[in-house]
Design an enzyme around this catalytic site. Structure first.
Site, short mmCIF file in Angstrom:
data_model
loop_
_atom_site.label_atom_id
_atom_site.label_comp_id
_atom_site.label_asym_id
_atom_site.label_seq_id
_atom_site.Cartn_x
_atom_site.Cartn_y
_atom_site.Cartn_z
N HIS A 141 55.49 44.63 40.57
CA HIS A 141 54.66 44.11 39.48
C HIS A 141 55.36 42.99 38.74
O HIS A 141 56.53 43.09 38.39
CB HIS A 141 54.32 45.22 38.48
CG HIS A 141 53.26 46.14 38.98
ND1 HIS A 141 53.54 47.28 39.70
CD2 HIS A 141 51.90 46.08 38.88
CE1 HIS A 141 52.40 47.89 40.01
NE2 HIS A 141 51.39 47.18 39.54
N GLU A 161 49.47 46.63 49.11
CA GLU A 161 48.30 45.80 48.87
C GLU A 161 48.71 44.38 48.52
O GLU A 161 49.57 44.16 47.69
CB GLU A 161 47.51 46.41 47.70
CG GLU A 161 46.21 45.70 47.38
CD GLU A 161 46.22 45.11 45.99
OE1 GLU A 161 46.50 45.81 45.01
OE2 GLU A 161 45.94 43.89 45.90
N SER A 191 42.85 42.03 46.92
CA SER A 191 41.73 42.88 46.57
C SER A 191 40.53 41.95 46.51
O SER A 191 40.61 40.85 45.96
CB SER A 191 42.02 43.50 45.20
OG SER A 191 41.15 44.58 45.01
N ARG A 250 53.98 38.65 46.55
CA ARG A 250 53.92 39.86 47.38
C ARG A 250 53.86 39.51 48.86
O ARG A 250 54.48 40.15 49.69
CB ARG A 250 52.70 40.71 47.01
CG ARG A 250 52.93 41.51 45.77
CD ARG A 250 51.88 42.62 45.67
NE ARG A 250 51.96 43.23 44.35
CZ ARG A 250 51.10 44.16 43.91
NH1 ARG A 250 50.11 44.57 44.70
NH2 ARG A 250 51.23 44.66 42.71
#
Lengths: 492, 492
Positions: free
Chosen positions: A276, A415, A418, A466
């Site tokens: 994060h 992930e 999204s 990410r």
């Protein structure tokens, strides 16, 4: 160091310099003193340059005096070459002493003869040549005490522990990012990150997408106001956008058809995890489709595949030297699983969870391992999430109201995107917002965007840091953010 | 409209639709109903398609019923085509009535026969064909009252005033941006803006620049704290970056050599002018140079020239139809004037100002006109600004301490870039900050970046919206910002 007093001189003093063969310059300006001098790149030094006299600007990576000689390693980014100052015709004793005293990380200009070497210099990128320095000038002097050593910062965890060799912890690296970014690993990571952005844009541009710029200061927190940063805006308050989604959708309603944007995204989440950040770079896509939202999924997965295929192997190998990882595997076409299939795999592996529950982070990771075992891919799409766990603007599955036309994408079980088909009908959107108990007044402008004709559309947002982290098999997103922001870090 | 009650149906109802020839669908999802149907693009419709039966999705741009016929203009972005529903073998009276009642800006799917026309249809982009509609479905229905009419929004100022035709004021356009962006002018402006970004990045990538991502939330206001937005950051406060400059410079100190970034820049200036925004897109460059900061100027001006040369002429012509302007002129190589030369030109034109005064906006504009007259260029560099009017980190001119190695660039007499050689020596930077009475504690991290060896470097930041505005000869920067932000505007 000699000549220290004469540093920071002006151009008018310069003619005297022409005669000198060593000096600290640290000068105000290098203007026009050497208009015809060409600086050679370290990476271009090969035996073909043998016996040429060249000029070079580089950092002093290491220096080691040995009797009447001083060995230097000169570095430019990930490339380096051995250089030598030896007492003789071209260099005085004083010059050798001068060279030996140059602090590590200082920037020097050298005039040197390129010499072919008999035995390869294993420790340098340029293994077949060395430089015999005839003149050396310090252009910018580094302070003698460095807050961290580059060789420690690139050492793989655990290596050389017995010999008492240090590694550098992450906070020290980030606190001194301007030095940490000079390591071969950092140089490779951020050149690769630059490549991801370039491939993302090039692929989408070829597919007819238009790049848009969306505002980051917004008047209303879109999804209920949680996790949003507040900004003082003259006499009122505003917010930092948590995603460009509403603006991407407005562009679709404004007939741009297919759009993308690359820009900062802000999340006021007090999450101190490996993945994060409070500010990260979003690679966002939105497109109108003809008949099925899988057209959107196909555009996104194809873009990801073009990125995976296009990245430079040499940079991946450089990072792997410090952080070994399994090669990243992917299928063509990309694997797409439905949520119910994923649940069945998890149930079979002993996980207890309900049909409409969201996936926890550990279950996502477990699912990643199960998918890797079964399908041999590190990249896949999970389609048709339960409607209950998705935002109000997500299009329900017309064939099963428990599910939705939404999807996440995963790399190595984490992930990275999204996305969903969005509700494009103002009335239906209003109904869904009421169902989610969202204040209609706050999203009026958003809903109104769909009142004047809106094509069916969908999209998604990818986290750049990410993608880089997971592609390279790294374990902390701060490694792939140049100047990371988290609840505890705002500097440098 | 008939069939309104059956809108928002689910896929399971769909088979019945196959038989119908007109209907409002507004459907939840178009999934897989028509897997083999190919949608044709309006721009591809030519006499070569004559007598083909095609499917098309488009907006109803205008509609006009006339006896047993209904004429529609169907639009996709800047392209449109005439279509006709006529009572006969293929269309019933009800279908003509249905078509006539479709609201403007609704999105329809039509099945139609392409017909070559004898007389060119001057009002459409596709002048040689028209469509004879056999089936028509409303995919998304626009509300009958539009907040603005597209034909009014693209009308040149003053045109048709005698006939009482309206134009739309800027605030109405911006308040209803989702409709205003559909006009041919807006479509052209933002496709051109996308092109500017693409050309900027492509040119620099070819020159060996690396793209970087810099944080927008920062811990300290860099230049004394004026004009900066404050953000609540968990239990503390932070600021929005007024420029990526300090981070670009850190990347140079970290050996990235040449970097660029494209991203939002925030200015809390309460300026309500035609050229100020509180959030705009910065195209930023920073590079190490070998011997002279003019290497930096040359890289930037060449990039600008590549942008000017690479932009699409058709889009420029489209914008000119609504906003006529003189063609943009530039020289190769770019004109570079020194500040003293510019002052002499202004003095000659009767302007009274001191040698070390900054240029006022009116004087910048006047200078632009004088330069255009004398050199016939709309783009030039003004070099060697007085040191006193530039920020503390600006490198003084080593040959004349009253001046500095800094420059602005101008398009049509307005500033689009400000840049300079930066002080790369920590001690000199400290001295300059003290001279400017800047709190050293607040810029410690910045100064420390230069303590471990820093190459001579320079750069600059370009305002994307200003470049687009001035290139196109527009008169308000809000026209080239999709969702502009100023002290009075935070929405949409």
């Amino acid at each position: 160091l000699p000549d220290e007093s004469s540093s920071r001189r002006t151009c008018r003093d310069r003619p005297s310099r022409q005669k000198k063969s060593f000096e600290v310059i640290n000068c105000v300006c290098l203007c026009l003193c050497e208009p015809d001098r060409v600086l050679v790149r370290v990476q271009d030094l090969t035996p073909e340059n043998a016996d040429q006299l060249i000029w070079l600007r580089a950092r002093v990576h290491t220096s080691r005096a040995k009797g009447k000689q001083c060995f230097l390693v000169l570095r430019q980014q990930q490339f380096n070459v051995q250089a030598l100052v030896a007492v003789g015709d071209r260099a005085s004793k004083q010059m050798v002493k001068f060279a030996a005293n140059i602090t590590k990380e200082s920037i020097v200009d050298v005039e040197a003869l390129v010499r072919k070497v008999e035995q390869k210099i294993e420790s340098c990128s340029q293994q077949d040549v060395e430089l015999h320095i005839e003149r050396i000038f310090v252009i910018s002097q580094a302070e003698p005490r460095l807050p961290l050593q580059l060789e420690d910062a690139v050492r793989p965890d655990g290596e050389g522990e017995e010999e008492g060799r240090a590694t550098v912890n992450q906070d020290t690296k980030l606190d001194n990012r301007v030095i940490d970014l000079r390591t071969t690993t950092s140089q490779a990571i951020f050149r690769l990150q630059s490549g991801v952005c370039q491939l993302f844009r090039e692929t989408l541009t070829k597919k007819g997408f238009v790049e848009i710029q969306t505002p980051k200061i917004i008047s209303a927190a879109s999804e209920g106001g949680a996790n949003v940063f507040t900004v003082s805006y003259f006499k009122t308050s505003a917010y930092l956008a948590q995603s460009p989604q509403l603006y991407k959708q407005m562009c679709i309603c404004a007939d741009f058809d297919k759009v993308f944007c690359v820009g900062p995204v802000f999340r006021a989440e007090d999450s101190n995890t490996h993945r994060h950040l409070t500010e990260f770079v979003g690679l966002d896509i939105e497109m109108a489709f003809s008949y099925h939202y899988h057209e959107v999924i196909d555009s996104i997965t194809d873009t990801m595949v073009q990125i995976f295929k296009g990245l430079f192997q040499t940079e991946i190998q450089t990072v792997n030297k410090q952080y070994p990882s399994e090669p990243f595997k992917f299928l063509e076409p990309t694997l797409r699983l439905e949520y119910t299939e994923a649940l069945a795999m998890l149930h079979e592996a002993g996980v207890e969870m309900g049909d409409e529950d969201d996936l926890s982070t550990p279950n996502e990771k477990l699912l990643g391992r199960l998918v890797k075992e079964k399908y041999d891919t590190d990249f896949y799409v999970l389609d048709k999430y339960p409607l209950a766990v998705r935002p109000f603007y997500t299009m329900p599955d017309p064939n099963n109201p428990k599910y939705s036309n939404s999807y996440d994408m995963f790399m190595r079980g984490e992930e990275i995107l999204s996305g969903a088909q969005r509700v494009h009908d103002a009335q239906m959107l209003t109904d869904r917002a009421i169902h989610h108990q969202i204040d209609l007044e706050k999203i009026k402008a958003y809903i109104d965007s769909f009142r004047y004709g809106a094509p069916p559309h969908g999209g998604g947002g990818i986290g750049l840091e990410r993608v880089c982290m997971l592609y390279l098999g790294l374990h902390n997103v701060r490694q792939t953010s140049m100047f990371p922001r988290d609840p505890k870090r705002l500097t440098p």
